[in-house]
Design a protein around this motif. Structure first.
Motif, short mmCIF file in Angstrom:
data_model
loop_
_atom_site.label_atom_id
_atom_site.label_comp_id
_atom_site.label_asym_id
_atom_site.label_seq_id
_atom_site.Cartn_x
_atom_site.Cartn_y
_atom_site.Cartn_z
N ILE A 174 0.82 -1.22 0.00
CA ILE A 174 0.00 0.00 0.00
C ILE A 174 0.85 1.26 0.00
CG2 ILE A 174 -0.25 0.06 2.52
CD1 ILE A 174 -2.84 1.11 -0.16
N ASP A 175 1.99 1.24 0.69
CA ASP A 175 2.86 2.41 0.71
C ASP A 175 3.35 2.75 -0.70
OD1 ASP A 175 3.48 4.19 2.70
OD2 ASP A 175 4.75 2.82 3.80
N TRP A 176 3.71 1.71 -1.45
CA TRP A 176 4.20 1.92 -2.82
C TRP A 176 3.09 2.49 -3.70
CZ3 TRP A 176 2.74 -0.27 -7.51
CH2 TRP A 176 3.59 0.01 -8.60
N ILE A 177 1.86 1.95 -3.56
CA ILE A 177 0.73 2.43 -4.36
C ILE A 177 0.45 3.90 -4.07
CG2 ILE A 177 -1.76 2.20 -4.76
CD1 ILE A 177 -1.45 -0.79 -4.13
N LEU A 178 0.40 4.24 -2.79
CA LEU A 178 0.10 5.63 -2.41
C LEU A 178 1.22 6.59 -2.80
CD1 LEU A 178 -1.48 5.01 1.13
CD2 LEU A 178 -2.68 5.64 -0.98
N SER A 179 2.46 6.08 -2.82
CA SER A 179 3.60 6.95 -3.18
C SER A 179 3.54 7.38 -4.64
CB SER A 179 4.92 6.22 -2.90
OG SER A 179 5.09 5.12 -3.78
N LYS A 180 2.77 6.64 -5.46
CA LYS A 180 2.63 6.98 -6.87
C LYS A 180 1.59 8.08 -7.09
CE LYS A 180 5.64 3.92 -8.05
NZ LYS A 180 6.99 4.35 -8.53
N MET A 181 0.90 8.47 -6.01
CA MET A 181 -0.09 9.54 -6.10
C MET A 181 0.48 10.81 -5.47
SD MET A 181 -3.50 7.44 -4.94
CE MET A 181 -3.79 5.76 -5.50
N ASN A 182 0.04 11.92 -5.98
CA ASN A 182 0.52 13.21 -5.47
C ASN A 182 -0.36 13.65 -4.30
OD1 ASN A 182 1.97 15.61 -5.28
ND2 ASN A 182 0.68 16.64 -6.80
N LEU A 183 -0.19 12.96 -3.15
CA LEU A 183 -1.04 13.21 -1.99
C LEU A 183 -0.31 14.02 -0.93
CD1 LEU A 183 -2.51 9.60 -1.51
CD2 LEU A 183 -3.66 11.55 -2.57
#
Length: 331
Positions: free
Chosen positions: A113-122
């Motif tokens: 999940i960390d990797w997935i979220l890191s691909k978003m500009n959050l």
């Protein structure tokens, strides 16, 4: 399943099964709806975080639960053919499949999940809340998938009203638990948006335990003795479940990922825009629910109609249910 012979009886059966299923589908969706709604009362970042987390969670959940939907037609056909022992074994093998799927998804989400979220500009706060929400939801993966298998078993017997009652309980339970864990009431920690994930995971465990009790103690489910005499793994049964379920799962994943993909694409915008978009999406998603209900349970009626001896008096029963559900979905 219920025995029918005339067109009038088949229309009555169709409505008797579809209406509770529609209510059930809406009740399940309302869990996510109230997670997002009540998180919005806590803060904009929490609303955005839960929205992103939910957008990742929903297509994965619906896609893999779609695989488990194979249990419904398999059991319907076996029960219609009076092969109740084989129906019991099919459900037990489905439980094994559900456990494996839960382990795979838990592992994938926990470490990925960390990797997935890191691909978003959050924003960092939204990233943290989305991550915590997913972690909390993972605690409810196993009971959710096991509940889904047992729900398919109940629906395969035509007892859709039972699943409706069970899932209707989830809404008030989830609202109360959301209130407790999001806002830190009654001595519970104040977790904000992450608390919505905690509340939902607990809700999944509660409805799973309620369903186990009903199947073990109530008529007509108790005669199957579902939780006694567990068989070894039967790879041929697994193959049957996967051959039927995987195409269903891929179809449902494609349908729900359309909604989720838009939300994740919105991650390039501000937190306020993400939150506003999700509020609007919550209401438009309800339109999709009733067609999904027909898609899922129309095939149960079709397969059972073709396998139940009573329907030989009306040999085109499966065709009737197909045309009736197709007509309703067009309307």
């Amino acid at each position: 399943m219920y025995q029918t012979s005339t067109i009038k009886e088949k229309y009555a059966l169709l409505l008797k099964m579809i209406v509770p299923i529609l209510v059930t589908q809406v009740a399940i969706y309302l869990i996510s709806f109230f997670d997002i709604l009540m998180s919005s009362r806590y803060g904009t970042a929490d609303l955005a975080g839960v929205s992103i987390g939910s957008s990742i969670w929903m297509p994965i959940y619906t896609g893999l639960s779609g695989i488990l939907l194979a249990i419904t037609p398999i059991v319907s056909q076996l029960v219609g053919a009076k092969q109740e022992m084989d129906a019991k074994k099919a459900v037990q093998q489905g439980i094994y499949v559900a456990i494996l799927l839960a382990i795979i998804i838990f592992t994938g989400l926990f470490f990925g999940i960390d990797w997935i979220l890191s691909k978003m500009n959050l924003e960092s706060a939204v990233h943290s809340i989305a991550k915590g929400y997913i972690y909390a939801m993972c605690a409810g993966l196993l009971p959710l998938f096991l509940f889904f298998v047992m729900r398919c078993f109940i629906d395969a017997l035509g007892q859709t009203r039972v699943t409706m009652i069970i899932t209707l309980l989830t809404t008030p339970i989830n609202i109360v638990l959301n209130y407790i864990f999001i806002f830190g009431k009654f001595g519970a920690p104040e977790l904000g948006g992450i608390g919505a994930g905690v509340a939902t995971a607990i809700t999944y465990w509660l409805i799973f335990l309620i369903t186990v009790w009903i199947i073990a103690k109530r008529v007509p489910f108790e005669r199957f003795r579902l939780f006694h005499h567990w068989p070894k793994l039967e790879w041929l049964r697994w193959k049957e479940i996967l051959l039927i379920g995987v195409p269903i799962g891929i179809s449902l994943f494609a349908e729900t990922s359309i909604f989720s993909a838009v939300t994740m694409m919105m991650s390039n915008f501000s937190t306020e825009i993400i939150a506003a978009h999700q509020i609007a999406l919550n209401f438009t998603s309800l339109i999709f629910i009733h067609v999904s209900s027909l898609n899922i349970y129309g095939r149960t009626l079709i397969i059972t109609a073709e396998s139940t001896i009573a329907n030989l008096r009306y040999p085109l029963g499966g065709i009737f249910y197909f045309r009736a559900t197709n007509l309703y979905s067009r309307i």
